[in-house]
Write a protein that holds these residues in place. Structure first.
Motif, PDB file in Angstrom:
ATOM      1  N   ALA A 169       0.773  -1.054   0.638  1.00 50.72           N
ATOM      2  CA  ALA A 169      -0.158  -0.109   0.070  1.00 50.72           C
ATOM      3  C   ALA A 169       0.813   1.245  -0.462  1.00 50.72           C
ATOM      4  CB  ALA A 169      -0.344   0.051   1.398  1.00 50.72           C
ATOM      5  N   GLY A 170       0.390   2.140   0.072  1.00 47.47           N
ATOM      6  CA  GLY A 170       0.648   3.498  -0.410  1.00 47.47           C
ATOM      7  C   GLY A 170       0.542   4.648  -0.158  1.00 47.47           C
ATOM      8  N   ARG A 171       0.918   5.687   0.016  1.00 46.88           N
ATOM      9  CA  ARG A 171      -0.599   6.835   0.500  1.00 46.88           C
ATOM     10  C   ARG A 171      -1.112   7.965  -0.862  1.00 46.88           C
ATOM     11  NH1 ARG A 171       3.612   6.684   4.566  1.00 46.88           N
ATOM     12  NH2 ARG A 171       2.760   7.325   7.058  1.00 46.88           N
ATOM     13  N   GLY A 172      -1.213   8.692  -0.783  1.00 45.23           N
ATOM     14  CA  GLY A 172      -1.787   9.441  -1.508  1.00 45.23           C
ATOM     15  C   GLY A 172      -0.966  11.020  -1.934  1.00 45.23           C
ATOM     16  N   LEU A 173      -0.742  10.964  -3.759  1.00 45.83           N
ATOM     17  CA  LEU A 173       0.069  12.559  -3.267  1.00 45.83           C
ATOM     18  C   LEU A 173      -0.355  13.432  -2.595  1.00 45.83           C
ATOM     19  CD1 LEU A 173       1.638  13.805  -5.319  1.00 45.83           C
ATOM     20  CD2 LEU A 173       0.373  14.349  -6.581  1.00 45.83           C
ATOM     21  N   SER A 174       0.834  14.289  -1.718  1.00 43.77           N
ATOM     22  CA  SER A 174       0.098  15.478  -1.306  1.00 43.77           C
ATOM     23  C   SER A 174       0.940  16.121  -2.296  1.00 43.77           C
ATOM     24  CB  SER A 174       0.747  15.491   0.084  1.00 43.77           C
ATOM     25  OG  SER A 174      -0.135  14.045   0.976  1.00 43.77           O
ATOM     26  N   PRO A 175       0.199  17.234  -3.090  1.00 43.52           N
ATOM     27  CA  PRO A 175       0.498  17.303  -4.707  1.00 43.52           C
ATOM     28  C   PRO A 175       1.141  19.631  -3.541  1.00 43.52           C
ATOM     29  CG  PRO A 175      -1.449  18.338  -4.517  1.00 43.52           C
ATOM     30  CD  PRO A 175      -1.183  16.876  -3.611  1.00 43.52           C
ATOM     31  N   GLY A 176       0.889  19.984  -2.475  1.00 44.35           N
ATOM     32  CA  GLY A 176       0.483  21.109  -1.463  1.00 44.35           C
ATOM     33  C   GLY A 176      -0.376  21.910  -1.729  1.00 44.35           C
ATOM     34  N   SER A 177      -1.645  22.111  -2.647  1.00 46.53           N
ATOM     35  CA  SER A 177      -2.874  21.943  -2.184  1.00 46.53           C
ATOM     36  C   SER A 177      -3.684  21.644  -3.808  1.00 46.53           C
ATOM     37  CB  SER A 177      -2.527  23.534  -3.247  1.00 46.53           C
ATOM     38  OG  SER A 177      -4.057  24.298  -3.394  1.00 46.53           O
ATOM     39  N   GLN A 178      -4.492  20.981  -3.611  1.00 50.77           N
ATOM     40  CA  GLN A 178      -5.961  20.447  -3.996  1.00 50.77           C
ATOM     41  C   GLN A 178      -6.221  21.238  -5.232  1.00 50.77           C
ATOM     42  OE1 GLN A 178      -8.469  17.120  -3.390  1.00 50.77           O
ATOM     43  NE2 GLN A 178      -6.690  16.536  -1.227  1.00 50.77           N
ATOM     44  N   GLY A 179      -6.181  22.819  -4.540  1.00 54.39           N
ATOM     45  CA  GLY A 179      -7.224  24.046  -5.397  1.00 54.39           C
ATOM     46  C   GLY A 179      -6.048  24.485  -6.467  1.00 54.39           C
ATOM     47  N   THR A 180      -5.481  23.858  -6.302  1.00 56.16           N
ATOM     48  CA  THR A 180      -4.059  24.385  -7.692  1.00 56.16           C
ATOM     49  C   THR A 180      -3.993  23.172  -8.634  1.00 56.16           C
ATOM     50  OG1 THR A 180      -3.260  26.124  -6.320  1.00 56.16           O
ATOM     51  CG2 THR A 180      -1.985  25.437  -8.057  1.00 56.16           C
ATOM     52  N   PHE A 181      -3.776  22.023  -7.952  1.00 51.41           N
ATOM     53  CA  PHE A 181      -3.316  20.838  -8.563  1.00 51.41           C
ATOM     54  C   PHE A 181      -3.920  20.386  -9.085  1.00 51.41           C
ATOM     55  CE2 PHE A 181       0.344  22.793  -6.296  1.00 51.41           C
ATOM     56  CZ  PHE A 181       1.179  23.125  -7.117  1.00 51.41           C
ATOM     57  N   VAL A 182      -5.699  19.976  -8.653  1.00 49.87           N
ATOM     58  CA  VAL A 182      -6.236  18.992  -8.892  1.00 49.87           C
ATOM     59  C   VAL A 182      -7.668  19.886  -8.914  1.00 49.87           C
ATOM     60  CG1 VAL A 182      -7.759  17.018  -8.529  1.00 49.87           C
ATOM     61  CG2 VAL A 182      -5.453  17.447  -7.429  1.00 49.87           C
ATOM     62  N   LEU A 183      -8.474  19.914 -10.696  1.00 45.69           N
ATOM     63  CA  LEU A 183      -9.019  20.790 -10.734  1.00 45.69           C
ATOM     64  C   LEU A 183     -10.457  19.549 -11.087  1.00 45.69           C
ATOM     65  CD1 LEU A 183      -6.710  22.225 -12.471  1.00 45.69           C
ATOM     66  CD2 LEU A 183      -8.159  22.335 -14.519  1.00 45.69           C
ATOM     67  N   THR A 184     -11.702  20.079 -11.346  1.00 46.99           N
ATOM     68  CA  THR A 184     -12.551  19.793 -11.367  1.00 46.99           C
ATOM     69  C   THR A 184     -13.560  19.613 -12.820  1.00 46.99           C
ATOM     70  OG1 THR A 184     -14.355  22.108 -10.989  1.00 46.99           O
ATOM     71  CG2 THR A 184     -14.040  20.737  -9.342  1.00 46.99           C
ATOM     72  N   GLU A 185     -13.832  19.515 -13.699  1.00 44.93           N
ATOM     73  CA  GLU A 185     -14.051  19.448 -14.799  1.00 44.93           C
ATOM     74  C   GLU A 185     -15.144  21.010 -15.171  1.00 44.93           C
ATOM     75  OE1 GLU A 185     -15.237  17.793 -19.134  1.00 44.93           O
ATOM     76  OE2 GLU A 185     -13.855  17.554 -17.069  1.00 44.93           O
ATOM     77  N   ASP A 186     -15.094  22.073 -14.572  1.00 44.61           N
ATOM     78  CA  ASP A 186     -15.930  22.327 -14.860  1.00 44.61           C
ATOM     79  C   ASP A 186     -14.408  24.076 -14.802  1.00 44.61           C
ATOM     80  OD1 ASP A 186     -18.325  22.021 -15.439  1.00 44.61           O
ATOM     81  OD2 ASP A 186     -19.427  22.730 -13.065  1.00 44.61           O
TER      82      ASP A 186
END
Length: 455
Positions: free
Chosen positions: A267-284
């Protein structure tokens, strides 16, 4: 003042050996033991560079962790070299625009390099300073999402740090004990390299003592090429430095979990990119800012609200519950040297607090992170029922944040069924209120037990 820094950034060596510092990570041992590193003979340095040049005729930036007297800077061809050395008595006094050595711990290094080269300190696990080990483990787990085995000897931690500091298409070239190829304490790093599909070339010296008089271990030059997906290669190196192909060490050849493609179930941890609001987008957000799908990969940041009967992350499931559901589900690809203009425009909108947080500040480019490997099974680390929500990953989505991953699951649907049948509530940690959490170490212990029962 002895040991004072010069204006050119290189430290003037003190004249007496009493000022010598212990090797990075070592306890305050007698001088004969605490140095932990043997100077690399010129003939081995030249041999290492010869092997590097066959893969990279033109090397740009070079990093040397535990540089010692910086012998690797004397024989290579490169644009720039920087070495880190904790012992001021060993640091050369020259400094040029092309090469320099700074007094510092290997953990102080930042950024990414085309080549990370060196001869890491050979120190037993029992002699590693506990505070240094905790810092190293925290950095490794933060950067890779992988548990670092705390039974490993010091050179294994340096190999981890070398991989972290090597760029996407770069090389690491390390003179290390051949034990790393077979020892259980180096299994995590072997599996990590395997999961990333990087090519390994191991040059096994017939007689390490012929070159390193005081070293009582088998020696290998290990080159890891992040730009190649070829199978692992093994070579025999004679005392005359003649090279010939050879078979992999017996312990690896006999073990299906050694350096094989299958790897170890873990098992491995989920990525912590630094800010989901910046690095992970919604479709919109992706559509509104004109960011193409070629600039993102699918990801899962939360399984909260997804029906428990949904057990496979298919294209249809991802579209319905994540894309149309308005979830953050598109992870930006930021590790390439040149990014699409739309991506750069989006990143420039990030608040200054994001750019200067601890995670982003630790990078050469605040927004550039390594893409994590693809898990076979995704699961929620926190849960309120009998156990986490497990989903078989059929679309190569990445795990982000509180969603973790299980890797190297050959029979992933069968394993998912077995995990769903386990009552995690009895053994997991209480997190907040009714919420419980399964730690990575707990999940890996469970996966170890399951692996023992597999045919």
């Amino acid at each position: 003042m002895r040991g004072a820094p010069r204006m050119d950034g290189v430290w003037q060596a003190p004249r007496d050996v009493a000022d010598a510092a212990p090797r990075p990570g070592t306890r305050l041992l007698p001088l004969s033991r605490r140095q932990g590193q043997v100077d690399t003979p010129d003939e081995i340095v030249r041999f290492t560079w010869k092997c590097v040049r066959t893969r990279r005729p033109n090397v740009g930036t070079v990093l040397d962790l535990g540089a010692g007297r910086a012998t690797f800077a004397d024989h290579g061809h490169f644009q720039s070299y920087v070495g880190y050395e904790v012992d001021a008595s060993r640091i050369p006094t020259y400094a040029t625009s092309k090469r320099r050595v700074v007094r510092g711990d290997a953990l102080d290094a930042r950024g990414e390099y085309d080549l990370v080269i060196g001869n890491p300190p050979y120190v037993r696990n029992q002699d590693i300073d506990e505070n240094w080990q905790r810092r190293a483990v925290a950095k490794i787990e933060k950067e890779t999402g992988i548990d670092a085995d705390q039974r490993a000897n010091l050179y294994v931690y340096f190999m981890w740090l070398a991989l972290i500091r090597t760029g996407t298409a770069g090389l690491t070239a390390q003179i290390v004990p051949a034990d790393w190829l077979v020892r259980p304490s180096a299994l995590h790093i072997r599996d990590y390299i395997t999961s990333q599909r990087w090519h390994v070339s191991a040059y096994l010296f017939d007689d390490g003592c012929h070159f390193f008089r005081s070293v009582k271990t088998n020696v290998t030059l290990t080159i890891i090429d992040k730009s190649s997906t070829a199978p692992w290669s093994f070579y025999r190196v004679s005392n005359r430095l003649d090279v010939s192909p050879t078979k992999r060490p017996d312990a690896l050849a006999q073990s299906p979990r050694g350096a094989s493609r299958a790897g170890t179930l873990r098992a491995g941890r989920g990525l912590s990119p630094g800010s989901q609001g910046t690095f992970v987008l919604t479709e919109d957000e992706r559509r509104e800012h004109g960011i193409r799908k070629s600039s993102v990969v699918p990801c899962v940041t939360s399984l909260r609200g997804i029906p428990r009967h949904v057990r496979t992350l298919s294209i249809a499931t991802f579209q319905k519950h994540f894309v149309e559901g308005g979830r953050r589900c598109w992870l930006l690809k930021t590790e390439h040297a040149v990014l699409a203009p739309q991506v750069m425009e989006w990143l420039q909108r990030a608040p200054r607090g994001v750019q200067e947080n601890h995670t982003c500040r630790d990078r050469m480019r605040w927004f550039s992170f390594k893409m994590p490997p693809v898990p076979d099974i995704l699961y929620s680390s926190g849960f309120t029922e009998a156990g986490p929500h497990f989903m078989v990953n059929e679309i190569d989505a990445r795990a982000v944040g509180s969603v973790h991953g299980i890797f190297n699951a050959a029979g992933r649907h069968d394993l998912s069924r077995k995990l769903r049948a386990i009552d995690f509530a009895q053994s997991s940690l209480h997190y907040a209120g009714r919420l419980k959490k399964v730690e990575i170490s707990q999940m890996n212990s469970l996966l170890d037990e399951i692996s023992k029962r597999l045919p």
